[in-house]
Design an enzyme around this catalytic site. Structure first.
Site, PDB file in Angstrom:
ATOM      1  N   HIS A   1       0.858  -1.184   0.000  1.00 36.43           N
ATOM      2  CA  HIS A   1       0.000   0.000   0.000  1.00 36.43           C
ATOM      3  C   HIS A   1       0.894   1.234   0.000  1.00 36.43           C
ATOM      4  O   HIS A   1       1.837   1.302   0.784  1.00 36.43           O
ATOM      5  CB  HIS A   1      -0.880  -0.020   1.259  1.00 36.43           C
ATOM      6  CG  HIS A   1      -1.945   1.026   1.264  1.00 36.43           C
ATOM      7  ND1 HIS A   1      -1.687   2.353   1.503  1.00 36.43           N
ATOM      8  CD2 HIS A   1      -3.278   0.942   1.040  1.00 36.43           C
ATOM      9  CE1 HIS A   1      -2.822   3.034   1.428  1.00 36.43           C
ATOM     10  NE2 HIS A   1      -3.810   2.204   1.146  1.00 36.43           N
TER      11      HIS A   1
ATOM     12  N   CYS B   1      -3.713   2.683  -4.685  1.00 38.99           N
ATOM     13  CA  CYS B   1      -4.686   3.407  -3.864  1.00 38.99           C
ATOM     14  C   CYS B   1      -4.820   4.833  -4.405  1.00 38.99           C
ATOM     15  O   CYS B   1      -3.909   5.650  -4.237  1.00 38.99           O
ATOM     16  CB  CYS B   1      -4.243   3.418  -2.404  1.00 38.99           C
ATOM     17  SG  CYS B   1      -5.339   4.403  -1.361  1.00 38.99           S
TER      18      CYS B   1
ATOM     19  N   HIS C   1      -7.620   0.266  -4.417  1.00 43.42           N
ATOM     20  CA  HIS C   1      -8.490   1.056  -3.537  1.00 43.42           C
ATOM     21  C   HIS C   1      -8.942   2.274  -4.338  1.00 43.42           C
ATOM     22  O   HIS C   1      -8.089   3.026  -4.808  1.00 43.42           O
ATOM     23  CB  HIS C   1      -7.710   1.615  -2.342  1.00 43.42           C
ATOM     24  CG  HIS C   1      -7.334   0.605  -1.309  1.00 43.42           C
ATOM     25  ND1 HIS C   1      -6.620   0.961  -0.181  1.00 43.42           N
ATOM     26  CD2 HIS C   1      -7.594  -0.709  -1.199  1.00 43.42           C
ATOM     27  CE1 HIS C   1      -6.439  -0.117   0.575  1.00 43.42           C
ATOM     28  NE2 HIS C   1      -7.010  -1.143  -0.024  1.00 43.42           N
TER      29      HIS C   1
ATOM     30  N   ASP D   1     -12.843   2.795  -1.146  1.00 41.66           N
ATOM     31  CA  ASP D   1     -12.038   2.990   0.062  1.00 41.66           C
ATOM     32  C   ASP D   1     -12.889   3.745   1.074  1.00 41.66           C
ATOM     33  O   ASP D   1     -14.064   3.439   1.230  1.00 41.66           O
ATOM     34  CB  ASP D   1     -10.736   3.674  -0.331  1.00 41.66           C
ATOM     35  CG  ASP D   1      -9.605   3.427   0.639  1.00 41.66           C
ATOM     36  OD1 ASP D   1      -9.789   2.638   1.575  1.00 41.66           O
ATOM     37  OD2 ASP D   1      -8.551   4.032   0.476  1.00 41.66           O
ATOM     38  N   HIS D   2     -12.337   4.686   1.745  1.00 40.49           N
ATOM     39  CA  HIS D   2     -13.085   5.366   2.819  1.00 40.49           C
ATOM     40  C   HIS D   2     -14.347   6.025   2.290  1.00 40.49           C
ATOM     41  O   HIS D   2     -14.415   6.388   1.118  1.00 40.49           O
ATOM     42  CB  HIS D   2     -12.217   6.448   3.448  1.00 40.49           C
ATOM     43  CG  HIS D   2     -10.852   5.956   3.802  1.00 40.49           C
ATOM     44  ND1 HIS D   2      -9.782   6.780   3.938  1.00 40.49           N
ATOM     45  CD2 HIS D   2     -10.402   4.703   4.036  1.00 40.49           C
ATOM     46  CE1 HIS D   2      -8.711   6.068   4.251  1.00 40.49           C
ATOM     47  NE2 HIS D   2      -9.063   4.794   4.306  1.00 40.49           N
TER      48      HIS D   2
ATOM     49  N   TYR E   1     -14.975   4.299   7.687  1.00 39.59           N
ATOM     50  CA  TYR E   1     -15.423   2.928   7.408  1.00 39.59           C
ATOM     51  C   TYR E   1     -16.862   2.649   7.826  1.00 39.59           C
ATOM     52  O   TYR E   1     -17.185   1.573   8.327  1.00 39.59           O
ATOM     53  CB  TYR E   1     -14.445   1.919   8.014  1.00 39.59           C
ATOM     54  CG  TYR E   1     -13.174   1.827   7.206  1.00 39.59           C
ATOM     55  CD1 TYR E   1     -13.151   1.095   6.021  1.00 39.59           C
ATOM     56  CD2 TYR E   1     -12.023   2.498   7.579  1.00 39.59           C
ATOM     57  CE1 TYR E   1     -12.002   1.028   5.249  1.00 39.59           C
ATOM     58  CE2 TYR E   1     -10.867   2.442   6.812  1.00 39.59           C
ATOM     59  CZ  TYR E   1     -10.870   1.695   5.649  1.00 39.59           C
ATOM     60  OH  TYR E   1      -9.741   1.627   4.872  1.00 39.59           O
TER      61      TYR E   1
HETATM   62  C1  DNO Z   1      -6.570   3.005   5.476  1.00 44.09           C
HETATM   63  C2  DNO Z   1      -5.927   1.901   4.806  1.00 44.09           C
HETATM   64  C3  DNO Z   1      -4.554   1.570   5.348  1.00 44.09           C
HETATM   65  C4  DNO Z   1      -4.119   0.262   4.763  1.00 44.09           C
HETATM   66  C5  DNO Z   1      -2.765  -0.161   5.169  1.00 44.09           C
HETATM   67  C6  DNO Z   1      -2.330  -1.360   4.378  1.00 44.09           C
HETATM   68  O1  DNO Z   1      -7.740   3.089   5.433  1.00 44.09           O
HETATM   69  O2  DNO Z   1      -5.926   2.051   3.435  1.00 44.09           O
HETATM   70  O3  DNO Z   1      -4.607   1.466   6.725  1.00 44.09           O
HETATM   71  O4  DNO Z   1      -4.980  -0.737   5.205  1.00 44.09           O
HETATM   72  O5  DNO Z   1      -1.862   0.864   4.981  1.00 44.09           O
HETATM   73  O6  DNO Z   1      -1.277  -1.955   5.033  1.00 44.09           O
END
Ligand code: DNO
Length: 347
Positions: A198, A236, A265, A310-311, A324
Site C-alpha cells: 500500500h 490506492c 483502492h 475505500d473510505h 469505514y
Molecule cells: C486506510 C488503509 C490503510 C491500509 C494499510 C495497508 O484506510 O488504506 O490502513 O490498510 O496501509 O497496510
C-alpha cells in the site's frame, strides 16, 4: 474486477449480512486485527475467518494487512524471527485459499490525518489532512489523528522511535524493505500469494521521518528490489492522489501492463493546498481525481483482481469507524459498479 468491501471483523458495526446486500459485492477484505505485528497467525483462526465469511455467502478476497513489525522496518537484529513468522503466516494463508495480501512499509503510524470528522457544507463529516497542523508537539500531545496507532498507550515509545527513524533516513528504509522482500516474495511466489504494498498515506515524509512508497519512481524501484510477479502493489487512488505530482492513470497503466497491480483502492480526495486535502465523496465531480479515467484504465488493462471502495464520509447520522461506515462506502461502491459497467461497454 472482483468487487470487495472492507470488514473489521465481529466487532465491526457493519455486518457481513449488511455487506452481502450491497449490489455487486463478492469479496471481503479483512485481517485478524487482534494479532500483534510480528506473530505467526494461528491456522485455526485463519480457517475460522474463512468459514465465517463463506457462511455469509461471501469470499475472503484480500488480507489487509499482514502488518510488518517495526524491527523489520528498522533493520534490527531481531527482524529475522519476525520475517520467519511472516513467511509462516503466508504459507498458512495460502493453505486456506487466500491469494492476495496487502501490507505497507510506513514507519510507525500507517495512515495519518489531522481530523477524523471534518465537516463538509452538506453536514456530512470526513477525514482530512492539513499539513500546517502537523508537527511533533501536536503528535505527542495527541492532536494528530492516527487512525491505526494507539497513541495513548505508546507515546514514550513513539518519541524514541521518531528519533531512531530520523537518524536512519530514507536509503536505509529502502534497504530494509529490500531485505524483507527478498525473504518474503519467494515464499509468496511459491505458495501462490500476490503481495500488494500500500502506498504511503499521505505520500510525503511526515515530521521528518522517511516515507518511501510515494510515487511512480518508487513503484519502479520497488519492483526492481525483487523481480517476481508476486511483488506487486495496491494501487490506492486516494493516497497517491493527495499529491498533485502523481499522474494516476499513467502509474496505473504502467503497473497494470507490468501485471503488478494486485489490489485497488478507489476513493476521491479534494486537494485544498499543496499538502492538504479532505476525503470527498467518490464522484469525480466531488474531488480532484477523475474516477472514470481510472476505471477506464482498469477496463483497458483487463484488471481482474480485487477492488474496494475505500473510505467514505459519515452520512445520515451514522457513527462508527472513521472512514469505514456502511452508507457512503456502499454509495461509492454503487458508483464504481456503474463506472465499471460503462467503461467495459465502451472499451
Ligand atoms: C486506510 C488503509 C490503510 C491500509 C494499510 C495497508 O484506510 O488504506 O490502513 O490498510 O496501509 O497496510
Amino acid at each position: 474486477m472482483q468487487m470487495s468491501f472492507r470488514w473489521y471483523g465481529s466487532s465491526d458495526p457493519v455486518t457481513l449480512a449488511n455487506i452481502r446486500q450491497i449490489p455487486g459485492v463478492v469479496g471481503i477484505v479483512t485481517s485478524l486485527y487482534h494479532i500483534p505485528a510480528g506473530e505467526a497467525w494461528p491456522e485455526d483462526e485463519i480457517r475460522a475467518l474463512v468459514q465465517t465469511i463463506e457462511a455469509a455467502g461471501l469470499q475472503l478476497s484480500v488480507i489487509e494487512s499482514v502488518p510488518v513489525h517495526e524491527d523489520i522496518k528498522l533493520g534490527r537484529a531481531t527482524r529475522d524471527g519476525y520475517i520467519a513468522n511472516y513467511q509462516t503466516t503466508l504459507r498458512r494463508l495460502a493453505a486456506a485459499g487466500v491469494r492476495t495480501v496487502c501490507y505497507n512499509f510506513m514507519p510507525l503510524f500507517d495512515w495519518l490525518r489531522t481530523s477524523l470528522a471534518y465537516e463538509l457544507p452538506d453536514g456530512s463529516t470526513t477525514l482530512a489532512y492539513f499539513d500546517e497542523e502537523v508537527d511533533e508537539q501536536a503528535l505527542l500531545a495527541g492532536r494528530l489523528r492516527l487512525p491505526a496507532w494507539n497513541l495513548e498507550t505508546d507515546s514514550h515509545l513513539l518519541q524514541e522511535m521518531l528519533v531512531t527513524y530520523r537518524e536512519m533516513g530514507t536509503e536505509a528504509l529502502w534497504d530494509n524493505l529490500a531485505y524483507f522482500l527478498q525473504a518474503v516474495i519467494p515464499v509468496a511466489d511459491e505458495v501462490g500469494i500476490n503481495m500488494a504494498i500500500h502506498p504511503d498515506d499521505p505520500p510525503w515524509p511526515v515530521i521528518g521521518i522517511p516515507r518511501i512508497i510515494v510515487d511512480r519512481a518508487a513503484f519502479q524501484r520497488l519492483i526492481g528490489l525483487c523481480d517476481k510477479p508476486a511483488n506487486g502493489v495496491c494501487f490506492c487512488s486516494g493516497s497517491l492522489g493527495a499529491s498533485a505530482d502523481n499522474d494516476l492513470p499513467l502509474i496505473l497503466r504502467e503497473l497494470g501492463e507490468a501485471k503488478r497491480v494486485h489490489f485497488v483502492h478507489l476513493r476521491n480526495v479534494r486537494k485544498v493546498g499543496p499538502r492538504s486535502f479532505y476525503e470527498s465523496g467518490h464522484l469525480s465531480a466531488d474531488g480532484s481525481i477523475d474516477m472514470l479515467g481510472l476505471v477506464r484504465v482498469l477496463a483497458e488493462i483487463n484488471y481482474a483482481g480485487p477492488v474496494r471502495p475505500d473510505h467514505g464520509r459519515m452520512i445520515w447520522g451514522e457513527t462508527g469507524n472513521p472512514g469505514y461506515g456502511l452508507y457512503d462506502r456502499a454509495l461509492g461502491l454503487a458508483y464504481l459498479n456503474g463506472l465499471w459497467e460503462a467503461a467495459r461497454a465502451f472499451a
